[in-house]
Motif scaffolding. Structure first.
Motif, PDB file in Angstrom:
ATOM      1  N   ASP A 135      46.936  29.390  41.038  1.00  0.00           N
ATOM      2  CA  ASP A 135      46.394  28.091  40.628  1.00  0.00           C
ATOM      3  C   ASP A 135      45.411  28.289  39.480  1.00  0.00           C
ATOM      4  O   ASP A 135      44.482  29.084  39.586  1.00  0.00           O
ATOM      5  N   GLU A 161      54.273  28.551  42.554  1.00  0.00           N
ATOM      6  CA  GLU A 161      54.479  28.946  43.951  1.00  0.00           C
ATOM      7  C   GLU A 161      55.840  29.618  44.101  1.00  0.00           C
ATOM      8  O   GLU A 161      56.864  29.062  43.715  1.00  0.00           O
ATOM      9  N   TRP A 199      55.308  35.279  50.023  1.00  0.00           N
ATOM     10  CA  TRP A 199      54.873  34.000  49.446  1.00  0.00           C
ATOM     11  C   TRP A 199      53.661  34.247  48.563  1.00  0.00           C
ATOM     12  O   TRP A 199      52.744  34.983  48.946  1.00  0.00           O
ATOM     13  N   HIS A 200      53.692  33.663  47.375  1.00  0.00           N
ATOM     14  CA  HIS A 200      52.559  33.805  46.454  1.00  0.00           C
ATOM     15  C   HIS A 200      52.314  32.477  45.750  1.00  0.00           C
ATOM     16  O   HIS A 200      53.255  31.790  45.340  1.00  0.00           O
ATOM     17  N   LYS A 201      51.039  32.140  45.622  1.00  0.00           N
ATOM     18  CA  LYS A 201      50.644  30.913  44.930  1.00  0.00           C
ATOM     19  C   LYS A 201      49.529  31.240  43.954  1.00  0.00           C
ATOM     20  O   LYS A 201      48.548  31.895  44.306  1.00  0.00           O
ATOM     21  N   ASP A 218      58.393  31.478  46.903  1.00  0.00           N
ATOM     22  CA  ASP A 218      58.667  31.623  48.337  1.00  0.00           C
ATOM     23  C   ASP A 218      60.000  32.357  48.498  1.00  0.00           C
ATOM     24  O   ASP A 218      61.058  31.846  48.096  1.00  0.00           O
TER      25      ASP A 218
END
Length: 345
Positions: free
Chosen positions: A103, A114, A99-101, A116
């Motif tokens: 911003d 985002e 998972w990577h986000k 997933d």
């Protein structure tokens, strides 16, 4: 006696005279200020000169990006002796996740991406290995905040899976075999574009109201395309014949693309219930403007309890209602122990 008195008076008068004379002289010596016009040239000569002190460049730059990454592996295992009377079956399951986000926030503009990814398999004794989790989800949103809690947004989302999904049956000898192929990568794949209003009261919750939403359904794998009665019999000659042409994901035989215009509601929650307990939820409602009374619904829930810095227990569940897939509610539930690495720590 008279002579002494005379001497004393003479000395006193002498002191008074000396004091009066000193005061008069001091008064005359005082300098009285006189108004004078100062020449401009004099001002320039006496003015303090400004000195510019050189300041070294520190090379500092503002970074408007923030990144969070999580990746790990969950595992479940059970084994029983041959004389175990309570019943049970030996099993092993593994699931990997990433998972990577990202911003980007600057002034009133905000961009969030985002990603997933999840994939897992389970193997039970005397059964074929089956996948127990398979998901590709990539959401990108650009928004402009016009108040403290409201913003205009535009989002693009992609959803699919990695691997083939099968339907299984057992033969007369009780052996399990693959009955037919049901799904695959881009079979189907969904692209969703949405425009509307976003309500975000804090950093842990957001609600999107997508008044203008379009979703494209694509099937590019011939193995999972809907088939006619004749095509099904030709592909699966050993299976029971179907009684009607197949309809999958809203597609009829010969179709591999569908576009829907709809109203969409998307709610996201990512909140720490305590120091070591996190709840993450995503709810999506997709109501086709052609039939608002039969919307698609999906709810994803993940509850993560951190045991140590890298070891955690995860309980997850998925609820799906999509009449194009099934007339009944579909659900998925899992409980796993695994390792999870988070960056930054």
């Amino acid at each position: 006696m008279f002579r002494n008195l005379t001497v004393i008076l003479t000395a006193a008068l002498t002191c008074v005279g000396v004091q009066s004379y000193a005061q008069a002289n001091l008064k005359d010596l005082r300098e009285k200020p006189e108004p004078r016009i100062v020449n401009a040239d004099t001002i320039k000569k006496n003015t303090i000169q400004q000195i510019n002190v050189p300041i070294p460049e520190l090379g500092l730059e503002v970074n408007y990006w923030k990144h969070w990454t999580k990746f790990g592996l969950n595992a479940n295992q059970a084994s029983f002796s041959d004389n175990w009377n309570a019943g049970g079956v030996n099993s092993m399951s593994l699931m990997g996740l990433f998972w990577h986000k990202a911003d980007y926030t600057r002034d009133r503009f905000n961009f969030v991406s985002e990603l997933d990814l999840k994939y897992g398999k389970i193997k039970n004794k005397d059964q074929l290995a089956k996948k127990n989790n398979d998901r590709i989800f990539w959401d990108n949103k650009l928004s402009y905040k016009f108040s403290d809690k409201w913003a205009l947004y535009f989002a693009v989302t992609f959803e699919s899976q990695f691997d083939l999904g099968y339907a299984y049956r057992r033969n007369a000898d009780g052996e399990e075999y693959i009955y037919e192929v049901q799904s695959s990568f881009m079979g189907p794949g969904y692209f969703t574009e949405s425009f509307g209003l976003e309500y975000k009261p804090d950093k842990t919750f957001s609600l999107r109201l997508g008044t203008g939403t379009a979703r494209q359904t694509l099937v590019v794998d011939d193995r999972v395309k809907p088939l006619t009665i004749a095509e099904y019999s030709e592909r699966y000659p050993k299976n029971e014949p179907i009684k009607a042409d197949q309809v999958k994901w809203g597609l009829n035989p010969g179709e591999n693309f569908r576009n829907d215009l709809a109203f969409q509601i998307t709610a996201n929650l990512d909140r720490d219930l305590s120091k070591n307990l996190n709840l993450k939820a995503r709810y999506n409602l997709f109501a086709d403007y052609k039939d608002l009374s039969d919307p698609d619904n999906r709810l994803d829930l993940t509850l993560t309890a951190k045991i140590t810095r890298v070891v955690n227990v995860t309980a997850s569940g998925i609820l799906v209602y999509d009449s194009d897939q099934s007339t009944k509610v579909q659900y998925n539930q899992g409980l796993a122990l695994g390792i999870l690495f988070s960056l930054p720590r």
